[in-house]
Design an enzyme around this catalytic site. Structure first.
Site, short mmCIF file in Angstrom:
data_model
loop_
_atom_site.label_atom_id
_atom_site.label_comp_id
_atom_site.label_asym_id
_atom_site.label_seq_id
_atom_site.Cartn_x
_atom_site.Cartn_y
_atom_site.Cartn_z
CB CYS A 113 -18.79 9.77 44.16
SG CYS A 113 -19.97 10.07 44.77
CG ASP A 182 -16.74 15.07 50.49
OD1 ASP A 182 -17.38 15.84 50.40
OD2 ASP A 182 -17.26 13.63 49.73
#
Ligand code: RUB
Length: 293
Positions: A113, A182
């Site tokens: 990512c 996150d």
């Protein structure tokens, strides 16, 4: 009614035009700070709207919770926003300095990512003169890994982009699996882009350490009461539904990697073991609140 600028920021976050947990938190706090001069009465509504943009974003929620707490005690809203922005914007550099030491000469790093914090670490390692190379997954379905690959190659770091499902194929070459973050729950489990947990299994099998680059802002204190919410995005990001009329399409954006797979979190407070994150984060939140009051 929510402020126009807040609504625009909400749309940009939702559509991934602003991406990555720290950038999302910064954009949210900036929007709220700006709206305070125009319509302070709409603060609650503005924050609610921004919080609803993406489910798995405790850095944004923690920032807003600090704003609420300070204002409840009569503190200045704009001042607390400025204080939080100072911490969010300044979080990458100490993490980069700390994490760069994990990147050794001739090492191969595998990443997944796009994390501005993980990129900052690799930039710092390169700036420190380390010679290493990177495998970057493309990161289906939104291809944030392409951003990582472009940024790293622009920095002069030899970078190879691979499909997500090739991570295990290349893992035996890696010395480090480095990702962003996150959210972290009270157990120290890592919530990151979908696919992280699958690659973590491969890393464990190959004895490659997994480190996650993260501000302590991403610790979610609410996980003592409920599990971390996982955002599920539009099926159209995966495939056009009309081409598969009888097929159900699911598109979770994040997954949970158990704490036992994570060697350490690279934070503003140094490298923290998963089991120590809650304690460190609570101390960190207290110090920001104290400085904001
Ligand atoms: C981005 C993602 C990132 C973390 C950390 O997901 O999972 O690894 O948010 O990023 P998305 P940062 O593209 O869906 O937002 O280090 O920049 O906070």
């Amino acid at each position: 009614m929510a402020d126009y600028f807040v609504e625009e920021t909400y749309r940009r976050i939702r559509q991934l035009r602003i991406q990555g947990a720290i950038n999302i938190a910064i954009a949210g706090v900036e929007a709220v700070a700006a709206s305070l001069s125009r319509n302070p009465a709409a603060l609650g509504e503005n924050m609610k709207l921004l919080e609803s943009a993406r489910a798995t974003e405790p850095a944004l929620r923690n920032s807003f919770s600090m704003i609420r707490q300070v204002m409840k005690k009569g503190g200045n809203g704009k001042a607390v926003c400025a204080r939080i922005l100072f911490h969010l914007r300044g979080s990458r550099q100490p993490i980069a300095s700390c994490g760069a030491g994990l990147v050794k000469n001739r090492m191969t790093v595998l990443t997944h990512c796009h994390s501005s914090t993980a990129v900052a670490i690799l930039r710092q390692a390169r700036g420190n003169g380390r010679r290493f190379r990177v495998y970057s997954t493309e990161t289906r379905p939104r291809f944030q890994g392409r951003t990582t690959a472009s940024e790293l190659s622009e920095l002069g770091i030899p970078t190879t982009m691979i499909v997500d499902s090739a991570a295990n194929f290349f893992m035996h070459e890696a010395g480090l699996f480095l990702v962003g973050c996150d959210a972290i729950n009270y157990k120290g489990d890592l919530f990151n882009k979908i696919g992280t947990s699958m690659i973590a299994l491969s890393a464990r099998e190959h004895k490659v350490p997994l480190y996650s680059a993260t501000s302590l802002f991403k610790f979610d204190p609410a996980t003592r009461k409920r599990p971390e919410p996982i955002e599920e995005r539009e099926p159209s990001e995966v495939a056009m539904q009309q081409h598969f009329p009888k097929v159900k399409i699911r598109n979770p954006a994040f997954d949970k990697t158990p704490a036992k797979f994570v060697k350490g979190y690279i934070t503003e407070a140094g490298i923290v073991r998963p089991r120590d994150v809650e304690k460190k984060a609570k101390k960190f939140f207290k110090s920001i609140l104290k400085s904001a009051l």
